[in-house]
Scaffold this active site. Structure first.
Site, PDB file in Angstrom:
ATOM      1  N   LYS A 149      31.083  41.892  40.563  1.00  0.00           N
ATOM      2  CA  LYS A 149      30.486  40.588  40.276  1.00  0.00           C
ATOM      3  C   LYS A 149      29.224  40.794  39.448  1.00  0.00           C
ATOM      4  CE  LYS A 149      32.318  38.096  44.249  1.00  0.00           C
ATOM      5  NZ  LYS A 149      33.168  37.162  43.506  1.00  0.00           N
ATOM      6  N   ARG A 161      43.223  37.170  48.672  1.00  0.00           N
ATOM      7  CA  ARG A 161      44.662  36.918  48.741  1.00  0.00           C
ATOM      8  C   ARG A 161      45.429  38.165  49.166  1.00  0.00           C
ATOM      9  NH1 ARG A 161      44.522  35.020  42.599  1.00  0.00           N
ATOM     10  NH2 ARG A 161      42.539  34.234  43.420  1.00  0.00           N
TER      11      ARG A 161
HETATM   12  N1  BES Z   1      35.032  35.279  47.319  1.00  0.00           N
HETATM   13  C1  BES Z   1      35.377  34.914  45.995  1.00  0.00           C
HETATM   14  C2  BES Z   1      35.465  33.412  45.798  1.00  0.00           C
HETATM   15  C3  BES Z   1      34.160  32.657  45.870  1.00  0.00           C
HETATM   16  C4  BES Z   1      33.411  32.469  44.746  1.00  0.00           C
HETATM   17  C5  BES Z   1      33.732  32.100  47.057  1.00  0.00           C
HETATM   18  C6  BES Z   1      32.241  31.747  44.802  1.00  0.00           C
HETATM   19  C7  BES Z   1      32.563  31.390  47.109  1.00  0.00           C
HETATM   20  C8  BES Z   1      31.820  31.193  45.988  1.00  0.00           C
HETATM   21  C9  BES Z   1      36.729  35.512  45.606  1.00  0.00           C
HETATM   22  O1  BES Z   1      37.074  36.687  46.222  1.00  0.00           O
HETATM   23  C10 BES Z   1      36.672  35.749  44.140  1.00  0.00           C
HETATM   24  O2  BES Z   1      35.902  36.545  43.719  1.00  0.00           O
HETATM   25  N2  BES Z   1      37.479  35.014  43.413  1.00  0.00           N
HETATM   26  C11 BES Z   1      37.540  35.110  41.991  1.00  0.00           C
HETATM   27  C12 BES Z   1      38.997  35.167  41.630  1.00  0.00           C
HETATM   28  C13 BES Z   1      39.259  35.726  40.293  1.00  0.00           C
HETATM   29  C14 BES Z   1      38.776  37.141  40.157  1.00  0.00           C
HETATM   30  C15 BES Z   1      40.743  35.669  40.048  1.00  0.00           C
HETATM   31  C16 BES Z   1      36.921  33.863  41.381  1.00  0.00           C
HETATM   32  O3  BES Z   1      36.986  32.806  41.984  1.00  0.00           O
HETATM   33  O4  BES Z   1      36.348  33.962  40.294  1.00  0.00           O
HETATM   34 ZN    ZN Z   2      36.344  38.446  45.231  1.00  0.00          ZN
END
Ligand code: BES
Ligand code: ZN
Ligand code: ZN
Length: 489
Positions: free
Chosen positions: A268, A342
């Site tokens: 991230k 997922r």
């Molecule tokens: N935990 C995150 C989703 C999330 C983002 C929760 C912001 C709360 C606030 C999840 O694991 C994630 O990183 N999702 C990505 C998916 C993508 C890489 C396909 C996203 O939402 O950008």
């Molecule tokens: Zn994630």
């Protein structure tokens, strides 16, 4: 804050009464007990008191007026806010006992719903995280016990129920707020064992090695990069007696429990990591719901599954381009290690379908940032493959005032997840329909004939400056899951 809130009689209880905005300027007594009418009029005349939701007027030690807004708009959602606001006032004004006065001639059922929501609001507002104050914090000592009573017996019972639900949601908030250097998969397993012991549940933890051996490639790979190894936590509640309707029912609740999400090698960026301790809020909600269900002795069998892992970077961590195999034999090309939720959920859902024979299944997850873009913090996203079950979910959501909103899942979405080198991708590099990609992926791990709902709570799990829960974890989902289980009894 108060150490505890209890329901019952108390000698010096101060009467509390609701005031609607239309009471202002009225001459006649609108149904207020005669002995309190003078104080009531005095409260209404206080400068600034408009009887709007959240307004409070404290008439010496004789009466507390709480604003309810217009009677037409008054609802359980408003009652919860009123309860929260009153709690904060009582805390500030050092009041330790109240007695809520009957005001309307509405039915017992209406009184019960309102009273429950009101005490939920009080319970939720009374919570704060303990255990992390250091030497530099001087906290005011807690105010001891708050005793609440009502003139109607139906309301008294409802107060107890509301406080019990608030306790369960607060338990979810405690787990969620606990920082990730404490709350790791091993700690989650320990907390689950304690919860199980306290509430007469069974608890089984499938450790990392065993999970890998059993073919749970999602859980094993997502968590392998951390020193705190992943696991699958299973807790079951079996009632002494099942209701007729729930004789053969088995509700399975699955919660995403990523104790920290760095994104892994698909790291991230910049400040995008902050707050990712909340990536276990799906699991925390299921955890709290199990407490609520067991405490209420609901006559239905319920099992919780918490796939838990810490998504970290290390030499051992999984990487983009890896192909992994999940519990049901479906192979996944990892395109993005940040789409990890997922993967752990896929294992848990497939395990539930194969081993637990659910008659209905719900998963809760902070799955995608995309759902926050789509629905904001106004509702969670919901997908359900069965009309009858969806209507149950909608009822539960309304009962709890925890909003969910339906989004589509079509065959085309599933096709969009196909991979050239494995069965499916964990995320399509084309950033289209992100929240739906998540559920499309999960659908490969659920048997078609099992009624199943997926709820993406990424926008609801933690909020800033919420009327009731303040800032931080909300416990969203605990009350809805409880209502769902109750609905199925
Ligand atoms: N935990 C995150 C989703 C999330 C983002 C929760 C912001 C709360 C606030 C999840 O694991 C994630 O990183 N999702 C990505 C998916 C993508 C890489 C396909 C996203 O939402 O950008
Ligand atoms: Zn994630
Ligand atoms: Zn995540």
């Amino acid at each position: 804050m108060f150490r505890t809130i209890t329901v019952g009689k108390s000698r010096n209880a101060i009467p509390v009464i609701g005031a609607y905005s239309e009471d202002i300027g009225r001459r006649k007594n609108p149904g207020v007990p005669a002995r309190l009418f003078d104080a009531f009029k005095e409260g209404l005349a206080r400068p600034g008191f408009k009887a709007e939701v959240g307004d409070v007027a404290f008439v010496e030690n004789r009466l507390i007026l709480i604003g309810l807004g217009t009677s037409d708009d008054f609802s359980t959602a408003q009652a919860r806010r009123v309860g929260a606001r009153l709690l904060r006032t009582l805390d500030r004004c050092q009041v330790n006992a109240i007695q809520v006065q009957k005001r309307s001639d509405r039915s017992d059922a209406y009184t019960r719903d309102i009273a429950r929501a009101f005490s939920e609001g009080m319970g939720l507002a009374n919570w704060q995280l303990q255990g992390f104050d250091g030497k530099a914090t001087k906290r005011t000592p807690d105010k001891g016990r708050l005793s609440i009573d009502a003139t109607r017996p139906a309301a008294r019972t409802a107060f107890r129920e509301g406080l019990r639900l608030a306790d369960a949601a607060n338990e979810a908030r405690r787990i969620a707020e606990t920082p990730p250097n404490v709350c790791n998969p091993t700690w989650m397993a320990g907390e689950s064992r304690k919860l199980a012991r306290r509430n007469g549940l069974t608890c089984r933890v499938i450790g990392y090695r065993k999970a890998a051996e059993m073919g749970m490639g999602g859980i094993a790979n997502v968590g392998v990069g951390s020193n705190h190894k992943p696991c699958l936590i299973q807790m079951s509640y079996t009632p002494k007696k099942k209701s007729k309707a729930a004789k053969d029912a088995h509700l399975v609740l699955v919660g995403k429990t990523i104790t920290y999400d760095t994104g892994g090698y698909s790291l991230k960026i910049s400040n995008g990591m902050r707050g990712m301790k909340y990536d276990m809020c799906g699991g925390a909600a299921v955890f709290g719901a199990m407490q609520a269900i067991a405490a209420a002795k609901l006559p239905i069998k319920v099992t919780a599954l918490l796939p838990t892992a810490e998504n970290m970077v290390s030499e051992a961590a999984y990487r983009p381009d890896d192909v992994i195999t999940l519990y049901n034999g479906v192979t996944v090309e990892v395109t993005n290690t940040d789409a990890e939720g997922r993967l752990v959920l896929g294992d848990a859902l497939a395990y539930a379908c194969k081993r637990l024979k659910p008659t209905a299944m719900v998963d809760l997850a902070t799955l995608t940032g995309g759902v926050v873009v789509a629905l904001g913090n106004f509702s969670a996203g919901m997908w359900c493959n069965d009309d009858a079950f969806r209507s149950r979910m909608d009822t539960a959501s309304e009962q709890a005032d925890e909003r969910v909103w339906r989004l589509p899942l079509w065959q085309e979405h599933r096709d969009f997840m196909r991979s050239r080198v494995a069965d499916i991708l964990n995320s399509n590099p084309k950033r289209l329909a992100h929240p739906i990609q998540g559920v499309a992926f999960l659908s490969f791990f659920v048997d078609e004939n099992i009624p199943w709902a997926h709820v993406d709570i990424a926008g609801m799990s933690d909020l800033e400056g919420n009327d009731i829960t303040g800032s931080g974890a909300t416990g969203f989902g605990v009350r809805m899951l409880y209502e769902l289980a109750a609905e199925m009894c």
